[in-house]
Design a protein around this motif. Structure first.
Motif, PDB file in Angstrom:
ATOM      1  N   UNK A  26      -2.956   9.446  12.160  1.00 49.93           N
ATOM      2  CA  UNK A  26      -2.925   8.439  13.228  1.00 49.93           C
ATOM      3  C   UNK A  26      -2.794   9.132  14.585  1.00 49.93           C
ATOM      4  N   UNK A  27      -3.402   8.543  15.604  1.00 48.04           N
ATOM      5  CA  UNK A  27      -3.320   9.113  16.951  1.00 48.04           C
ATOM      6  C   UNK A  27      -1.860   9.163  17.401  1.00 48.04           C
ATOM      7  N   UNK A  34       9.234   6.873   3.186  1.00 52.76           N
ATOM      8  CA  UNK A  34       8.904   7.646   4.379  1.00 52.76           C
ATOM      9  C   UNK A  34       8.916   9.151   4.123  1.00 52.76           C
ATOM     10  N   UNK A  35       9.145   9.557   2.881  1.00 49.12           N
ATOM     11  CA  UNK A  35       8.876  10.947   2.503  1.00 49.12           C
ATOM     12  C   UNK A  35       8.092  10.933   1.197  1.00 49.12           C
ATOM     13  N   UNK A  36       6.795  11.068   1.339  1.00 43.84           N
ATOM     14  CA  UNK A  36       5.913  10.996   0.178  1.00 43.84           C
ATOM     15  C   UNK A  36       6.084  12.204  -0.740  1.00 43.84           C
ATOM     16  N   UNK A  81       3.980   6.499   9.811  1.00 45.30           N
ATOM     17  CA  UNK A  81       4.633   7.791   9.541  1.00 45.30           C
ATOM     18  C   UNK A  81       4.341   8.200   8.086  1.00 45.30           C
ATOM     19  N   UNK A  82       4.468   7.224   7.187  1.00 42.44           N
ATOM     20  CA  UNK A  82       4.197   7.496   5.770  1.00 42.44           C
ATOM     21  C   UNK A  82       2.701   7.670   5.534  1.00 42.44           C
ATOM     22  N   UNK A  83       1.915   6.819   6.202  1.00 42.56           N
ATOM     23  CA  UNK A  83       0.465   6.859   5.996  1.00 42.56           C
ATOM     24  C   UNK A  83      -0.122   8.187   6.462  1.00 42.56           C
ATOM     25  N   UNK A  84       0.452   8.783   7.505  1.00 41.22           N
ATOM     26  CA  UNK A  84      -0.019  10.084   7.974  1.00 41.22           C
ATOM     27  C   UNK A  84       0.096  11.141   6.877  1.00 41.22           C
ATOM     28  N   UNK A  90       0.841  -1.206   0.000  1.00 45.23           N
ATOM     29  CA  UNK A  90       0.000   0.000   0.000  1.00 45.23           C
ATOM     30  C   UNK A  90       0.876   1.256   0.000  1.00 45.23           C
ATOM     31  N   UNK A  91       1.956   1.206   0.762  1.00 48.21           N
ATOM     32  CA  UNK A  91       2.883   2.335   0.830  1.00 48.21           C
ATOM     33  C   UNK A  91       3.464   2.647  -0.550  1.00 48.21           C
TER      34      UNK A  91
END
Ligand SMILES: *[C@@H]1O[C@H](CO)[C@@H](O)[C@H](O)[C@H]1NC(C)=O
Length: 433
Positions: free
Chosen positions: A413-414, A189-191, A400-403, A132-133
């Motif tokens: 994310x919380x 980790x950096x979109x 971290x990436x999904x945020x 997914x990432x």
């Protein structure tokens, strides 16, 4: 969290152990500082954001009856036979399909994992999240993604499996200028970061590596073979033929193992591996491959997870601070379709701030975090890593990436270790001050 079975240390464990240990040693010796990335340039884009979607300009309903390499019965997708005159064949195909040429350089990302379910408890879920990432990154950047789960050549297993896949992908995608191989355990980790393709104009293969370690130290971990860009051209077919000739498919496999072990004093297992093979090809200079290989180390083209994971929370905090005090463009809501134009502005803005470095001491998001040695699918992780180092580390990097993706959809994310999400208020994060 992950309950990995007790299995004798595998070849790949050994492989990654030395890579990890070597890096740890480098950091310990303070050598890392002179090898470490310099600040990322502010100008990250070499193209206009209006070209961000490759598919919008191509006509995929049109294939003329003219003969192309696809009609040649002697051409094979397997690694048994060499491909010749590829540049000409590719050019001819592009001429017949003009909507696929021109514009910015096209990239096909290729990744994959085993044809069977994972043995480790979290394995399949981690692979899904990792997939997914990649799908997220590709959608945001107008890159095509091919994820393969078939072993195309049974003897080319483990880390050798990618060569037959990349070769087949080059034939299936004559429109792609580059194939971007990304291991399944490497996470974006950096979109907002785009590859600086301009920099690689004169090269055909781009890897994360350090020339000093290749030439002076003759180390087999002077580069990483798990993430690379390879140009879709004849050079690459020739190069991969030679590279694959060191693999288990070759009658010289054992000979290569011995040669690699005697060349690289830090190589701790006898079998020939793809990474040592690459370093060997660069080092010996036979075939003149070296001139066309770019060793990138100015940003985390791929980064060692142990150097990154513990910093993700601090990086998150720092971004929030910068976004609170910075200009409105850092906080404005926008459609996903115009993501790249915001990414460009954000990168320029954040790049001006103090310590805006992607390296081990900077607070910028690392581009790719690679969980080498974690073996999330088999669970046979390197013994120097705990379950938390790997499994929790991967969840943190994925969240971290999904945020960064969820933000476009109005959520986050919380925390990096939480599956729960929260809606984001208008003018976030200033509204939280
Ligand atoms: C693994 O986790 C422990 C505890 O959090 C930490 O001290 C150690 O540095 C980590 N090791 C690696 C290789 O990340």
């Amino acid at each position: 969290m992950a309950r990995s079975s007790i299995i004798p240390s595998s070849l790949s464990d050994g492989l990654v152990f030395t890579a990890g240990a070597f890096l740890a040693l480098l950091i310990f010796l303070g050598l890392y500082s002179f090898l470490s990335p310099t600040p990322i340039p502010n100008r990250l884009f070499s193209f206009s954001p209006s070209f961000s979607s490759t598919s919008s300009h191509t006509d995929d309903t049109y294939d003329p009856p003219d003969e192309t390499f696809y009609d040649d019965p002697t051409l094979t997708y397997t690694i048994d036979k060499s491909i010749s005159n590829w540049d000409e064949k590719r050019r001819h195909w592009l001429k017949l399909h003009p909507s696929f040429s021109g514009g910015r350089e096209r990239i096909l990302m290729v990744s994959g994992s085993q044809p069977y379910p994972c043995r480790s408890y979290h394995g399949d879920h981690l692979l899904l999240r990792s997939f997914k990432n990649k799908a997220d990154y590709c959608r945001l950047h107008g890159i095509e993604l091919f994820y393969n789960t078939a072993l195309l050549n049974p003897s080319m297993n483990f880390f050798w499996a990618k060569i037959p896949v990349i070769r087949a992908a080059m034939l299936a995608h004559p429109e792609a200028d580059w194939i971007w191989w990304v291991d399944s355990d490497a996470i974006f980790t950096d979109m907002e970061f785009s590859l600086p393709l301009d920099r690689y104009r004169a090269h055909n293969l781009v890897l994360h590596g350090w020339p000093e370690l290749v030439y002076k130290k003759k180390s087999w971990c002077s580069l990483n073979a798990g993430v690379f860009l390879i140009r879709n051209c004849q050079w690459s077919f020739d190069f991969m033929d030679e590279w694959a000739s060191m693999g288990p498919h070759s009658p010289d496999y054992e000979k290569w193992g011995k040669l690699q072990t005697s060349t690289f004093k830090d190589k701790m297992f006898p079998n020939s591996d793809d990474q040592s093979g690459l370093v060997y090809l660069i080092l010996t200079g036979k075939g003149g491959w070296r001139d066309k290989i770019y060793l990138e180390n100015e940003y985390y083209f791929q980064g060692y997870f142990a150097e990154i994971v513990s910093r993700l929370e601090d990086i998150t905090e720092r971004y929030i601070e910068e976004e609170q005090k910075g200009p409105a463009v850092l906080r404005r809501r926008h459609a996903e379709g115009v993501f790249l134009s915001y990414a460009k502005e954000r990168n320029a803005e954040l790049g001006k701030q103090k310590g805006a470095d992607t390296g081990p001491t900077g607070w910028r998001r690392p581009f790719v975090t690679h969980f080498t040695g974690c073996q999330p699918c088999s669970g046979d992780r390197n013994k120097v890593y705990s379950a938390d180092n790997c499994t929790l580390g991967m969840y943190k990097a994925l969240n971290f990436a999904d945020d960064q993706v969820l933000r476009i959809y109005g959520f986050r994310h919380a925390s990096l270790v939480s599956a729960d999400v929260q809606p984001l208020p208008f003018d976030y994060p200033r509204s939280e001050e």
